[in-house]
Design a protein around this motif. Structure first.
Motif, PDB file in Angstrom:
ATOM      1  N   MET A 104       1.083  -1.472   0.373  1.00 12.26           N
ATOM      2  CA  MET A 104       0.531  -0.390   0.339  1.00 12.26           C
ATOM      3  C   MET A 104       0.853   1.462  -0.265  1.00 12.26           C
ATOM      4  O   MET A 104       2.082   1.562   1.008  1.00 12.26           O
ATOM      5  N   SER A 105       0.560   2.110  -0.637  1.00 11.91           N
ATOM      6  CA  SER A 105       1.332   3.517  -1.283  1.00 11.91           C
ATOM      7  C   SER A 105       0.699   4.064   0.417  1.00 11.91           C
ATOM      8  O   SER A 105       0.302   3.795   1.151  1.00 11.91           O
ATOM      9  N   LYS A 106       1.730   5.441   0.670  1.00  9.44           N
ATOM     10  CA  LYS A 106       1.609   5.901   1.526  1.00  9.44           C
ATOM     11  C   LYS A 106       0.720   6.828   2.004  1.00  9.44           C
ATOM     12  O   LYS A 106       0.149   7.440   0.509  1.00  9.44           O
ATOM     13  N   GLN A 107      -0.035   6.981   2.583  1.00 15.23           N
ATOM     14  CA  GLN A 107      -1.434   7.803   2.587  1.00 15.23           C
ATOM     15  C   GLN A 107      -0.729   9.367   2.674  1.00 15.23           C
ATOM     16  O   GLN A 107       0.313   9.468   3.593  1.00 15.23           O
ATOM     17  N   LYS A 108      -1.651  10.498   1.800  1.00 13.51           N
ATOM     18  CA  LYS A 108      -1.284  11.485   1.501  1.00 13.51           C
ATOM     19  C   LYS A 108      -2.240  12.082   2.835  1.00 13.51           C
ATOM     20  O   LYS A 108      -2.820  12.005   2.518  1.00 13.51           O
ATOM     21  N   LYS A 109      -0.979  13.593   3.067  1.00 16.04           N
ATOM     22  CA  LYS A 109      -2.041  13.922   4.325  1.00 16.04           C
ATOM     23  C   LYS A 109      -3.308  14.487   3.696  1.00 16.04           C
ATOM     24  O   LYS A 109      -3.643  15.193   2.451  1.00 16.04           O
ATOM     25  N   ILE A 110      -4.650  14.522   4.322  1.00 15.46           N
ATOM     26  CA  ILE A 110      -6.153  15.196   4.112  1.00 15.46           C
ATOM     27  C   ILE A 110      -5.985  16.308   5.151  1.00 15.46           C
ATOM     28  O   ILE A 110      -5.618  16.254   6.233  1.00 15.46           O
ATOM     29  N   THR A 111      -5.837  17.083   3.948  1.00  9.56           N
ATOM     30  CA  THR A 111      -6.146  18.807   4.641  1.00  9.56           C
ATOM     31  C   THR A 111      -7.822  19.249   5.066  1.00  9.56           C
ATOM     32  O   THR A 111      -8.823  18.248   4.735  1.00  9.56           O
ATOM     33  N   GLN A 112      -7.909  20.511   5.745  1.00  7.57           N
ATOM     34  CA  GLN A 112      -9.305  20.797   5.886  1.00  7.57           C
ATOM     35  C   GLN A 112      -9.534  21.230   4.514  1.00  7.57           C
ATOM     36  O   GLN A 112     -10.833  20.527   4.118  1.00  7.57           O
ATOM     37  N   VAL A 113      -9.208  21.707   3.931  1.00  5.85           N
ATOM     38  CA  VAL A 113      -9.936  22.267   2.130  1.00  5.85           C
ATOM     39  C   VAL A 113      -9.583  21.085   1.367  1.00  5.85           C
ATOM     40  O   VAL A 113     -10.674  21.156   0.730  1.00  5.85           O
ATOM     41  N   ASP A 114      -8.559  20.078   1.559  1.00  4.97           N
ATOM     42  CA  ASP A 114      -9.581  18.288   0.794  1.00  4.97           C
ATOM     43  C   ASP A 114     -11.152  17.654   1.371  1.00  4.97           C
ATOM     44  O   ASP A 114     -11.627  17.397   0.693  1.00  4.97           O
ATOM     45  N   TYR A 115     -11.148  18.195   2.278  1.00  6.91           N
ATOM     46  CA  TYR A 115     -12.600  17.544   3.425  1.00  6.91           C
ATOM     47  C   TYR A 115     -13.735  18.290   2.565  1.00  6.91           C
ATOM     48  O   TYR A 115     -14.774  17.822   2.185  1.00  6.91           O
ATOM     49  N   LEU A 116     -13.165  19.930   2.578  1.00 11.62           N
ATOM     50  CA  LEU A 116     -14.539  20.762   2.449  1.00 11.62           C
ATOM     51  C   LEU A 116     -14.969  20.518   1.045  1.00 11.62           C
ATOM     52  O   LEU A 116     -15.956  20.774   0.392  1.00 11.62           O
ATOM     53  N   LYS A 117     -13.620  20.455   0.136  1.00 10.78           N
ATOM     54  CA  LYS A 117     -14.150  20.383  -1.237  1.00 10.78           C
ATOM     55  C   LYS A 117     -15.203  19.078  -1.677  1.00 10.78           C
ATOM     56  O   LYS A 117     -15.516  19.300  -2.410  1.00 10.78           O
ATOM     57  N   ALA A 118     -14.202  17.815  -0.451  1.00 10.96           N
ATOM     58  CA  ALA A 118     -15.466  16.217  -1.275  1.00 10.96           C
ATOM     59  C   ALA A 118     -16.627  17.030  -0.485  1.00 10.96           C
ATOM     60  O   ALA A 118     -17.572  15.694  -1.015  1.00 10.96           O
ATOM     61  N   VAL A 119     -16.935  17.765   0.589  1.00  8.67           N
ATOM     62  CA  VAL A 119     -18.399  17.543   0.960  1.00  8.67           C
ATOM     63  C   VAL A 119     -19.042  18.335   1.009  1.00  8.67           C
ATOM     64  O   VAL A 119     -20.882  18.476   0.538  1.00  8.67           O
ATOM     65  N   GLU A 120     -18.705  19.851  -0.245  1.00 10.47           N
ATOM     66  CA  GLU A 120     -18.846  20.938  -0.935  1.00 10.47           C
ATOM     67  C   GLU A 120     -20.229  20.215  -1.833  1.00 10.47           C
ATOM     68  O   GLU A 120     -21.346  20.746  -1.874  1.00 10.47           O
ATOM     69  N   PRO A 121     -20.520  19.568  -2.677  1.00 10.74           N
ATOM     70  CA  PRO A 121     -21.830  18.693  -3.649  1.00 10.74           C
ATOM     71  C   PRO A 121     -22.523  18.825  -3.400  1.00 10.74           C
ATOM     72  O   PRO A 121     -23.969  18.106  -3.184  1.00 10.74           O
ATOM     73  N   PHE A 122     -22.874  18.226  -1.164  1.00 15.83           N
ATOM     74  CA  PHE A 122     -23.438  17.865  -0.761  1.00 15.83           C
ATOM     75  C   PHE A 122     -23.907  18.856   0.288  1.00 15.83           C
ATOM     76  O   PHE A 122     -25.323  18.511   0.945  1.00 15.83           O
ATOM     77  N   GLU A 123     -23.670  19.991   0.825  1.00 16.91           N
ATOM     78  CA  GLU A 123     -24.401  20.959   1.649  1.00 16.91           C
ATOM     79  C   GLU A 123     -25.370  21.525   0.773  1.00 16.91           C
ATOM     80  O   GLU A 123     -26.685  22.137   1.547  1.00 16.91           O
ATOM     81  N   PHE A 124     -26.198  21.335  -0.215  1.00  8.74           N
ATOM     82  CA  PHE A 124     -27.452  21.806  -0.790  1.00  8.74           C
ATOM     83  C   PHE A 124     -28.253  21.049  -0.616  1.00  8.74           C
ATOM     84  O   PHE A 124     -29.311  21.600   0.025  1.00  8.74           O
ATOM     85  N   PHE A 125     -27.843  19.413  -0.126  1.00  7.32           N
ATOM     86  CA  PHE A 125     -29.106  19.244   0.018  1.00  7.32           C
ATOM     87  C   PHE A 125     -29.268  18.616   1.502  1.00  7.32           C
ATOM     88  O   PHE A 125     -30.653  18.840   2.302  1.00  7.32           O
ATOM     89  N   ILE A 126     -28.164  19.249   2.336  1.00  3.40           N
ATOM     90  CA  ILE A 126     -28.164  18.785   3.653  1.00  3.40           C
ATOM     91  C   ILE A 126     -29.391  20.345   4.050  1.00  3.40           C
ATOM     92  O   ILE A 126     -30.090  19.988   5.156  1.00  3.40           O
ATOM     93  N   ARG A 127     -28.552  21.525   3.197  1.00  2.00           N
ATOM     94  CA  ARG A 127     -29.489  22.632   4.219  1.00  2.00           C
ATOM     95  C   ARG A 127     -31.408  22.789   3.546  1.00  2.00           C
ATOM     96  O   ARG A 127     -31.794  23.296   4.018  1.00  2.00           O
ATOM     97  N   GLU A 128     -31.571  22.239   2.304  1.00  2.00           N
ATOM     98  CA  GLU A 128     -32.263  21.905   2.002  1.00  2.00           C
ATOM     99  C   GLU A 128     -33.174  21.571   3.441  1.00  2.00           C
ATOM    100  O   GLU A 128     -35.186  21.966   3.170  1.00  2.00           O
ATOM    101  N   THR A 129     -32.813  19.899   3.894  1.00  2.39           N
ATOM    102  CA  THR A 129     -34.237  19.827   5.151  1.00  2.39           C
ATOM    103  C   THR A 129     -33.245  19.706   5.935  1.00  2.39           C
ATOM    104  O   THR A 129     -34.109  19.940   7.384  1.00  2.39           O
ATOM    105  N   ASP A 130     -32.173  20.832   6.336  1.00  2.00           N
ATOM    106  CA  ASP A 130     -32.054  21.529   7.564  1.00  2.00           C
ATOM    107  C   ASP A 130     -33.112  22.316   8.451  1.00  2.00           C
ATOM    108  O   ASP A 130     -32.487  23.400   8.344  1.00  2.00           O
ATOM    109  N   LEU A 131     -34.363  22.388   8.341  1.00  2.00           N
ATOM    110  CA  LEU A 131     -35.022  23.319   8.911  1.00  2.00           C
ATOM    111  C   LEU A 131     -34.826  24.121  10.326  1.00  2.00           C
ATOM    112  O   LEU A 131     -35.020  23.456  11.242  1.00  2.00           O
ATOM    113  N   ARG A 132     -35.059  24.888  10.578  1.00  3.83           N
ATOM    114  CA  ARG A 132     -35.073  25.828  11.535  1.00  3.83           C
ATOM    115  C   ARG A 132     -36.616  26.371  12.092  1.00  3.83           C
ATOM    116  O   ARG A 132     -37.874  27.129  11.502  1.00  3.83           O
ATOM    117  N   VAL A 133     -36.859  26.166  13.427  1.00  2.00           N
ATOM    118  CA  VAL A 133     -38.162  26.525  13.971  1.00  2.00           C
ATOM    119  C   VAL A 133     -38.291  27.817  14.314  1.00  2.00           C
ATOM    120  O   VAL A 133     -36.917  28.368  14.726  1.00  2.00           O
TER     121      VAL A 133
END
Length: 225
Positions: free
Chosen positions: A1-30
């Protein structure tokens, strides 16, 4: 197995960004300018368990439910009033207290409330393991929770409706109301008296629930309206 590349906060935010729309759509507030109701309903508890309990076992379960409700009142620090009966609990929260209400996010409130109520009731049931039906209930000790706004002018009507539901249970079972004990007839109205949440088995159908002059908590105004 090759050495794991360091995962940064920028990497993570870029990966989850496409799902933010779906999260916001149902994350309703009273709303913050009204009260919030958290209504807890035992999942299948009445049909599978309560309807098969004798009065003694049902009384013990009722006390477990009350203790659970009192813990919930302390856990949700914006609670102003509560009521419990059968396998249901209702909490009245102050909508403007957004910090203690997880910023009034419905999914957050509902998921945390359901988990806290279920685990809390389980702990109380575990203290009564010698009673077979209460031990059996431990495997299905779950609450479903609804969360919605309630205008201040409807607080009395809402809690009177919960009391009416408690009374109706007796008639649904074709039992004599006068033969029942106060906890069966009226459930538990739970109000704050520093430093504790205290309960009463009281018919408040013709009484008024009002804010106490010294704080934002509700209590019973004893004279009839």
């Amino acid at each position: 197995m090759s050495k794991q590349k360091k995962i940064t906060q920028v990497d993570y935010l870029k990966a989850v960004e496409p799902f933010e729309f779906f999260i916001r759509e149902t994350d309703l507030r009273v709303k913050t300018d009204e009260y919030i109701i958290l209504h807890f309903d035992g999942v299948g508890m009445t049909k599978k368990y309560l309807s098969h309990m004798n009065r003694s076992d049902k009384k013990i379960f009722s006390e477990c439910l009350l203790k659970t409700a009192q813990v919930l009142c302390s856990y949700f620090k914006s609670t102003r009033l509560a009521y419990a009966c059968n396998d249901e609990i209702s909490l009245l929260l102050a909508g403007q207290d957004i910090i203690d209400n997880y910023h009034n996010r419905i999914q957050k409130l509902v998921s945390i409330a359901a988990a806290k109520a279920s685990t809390e009731l389980l702990q109380h049931l575990q203290r009564n393991e010698k009673i077979a039906i209460l031990k059996e209930l431990q495997d299905n000790c779950l609450f479903a929770v609804k969360c919605y706004n309630l205008p201040q002018n409807l607080v009395n009507n809402y809690f009177r409706a919960r009391l009416l539901s408690c009374k109706k249970t007796i008639y649904d079972h074709r039992e004599k109301f006068e033969d029942k004990e106060p906890w069966e007839q009226f459930g538990y109205l739970i109000t704050y008296h520093a430093p504790n949440w205290q309960s009463e088995n009281v018919d408040f159908s013709e009484l008024k629930l009002v804010k106490k002059p010294q704080d934002e908590y509700y209590s019973i105004k004893k004279d009839k309206q």
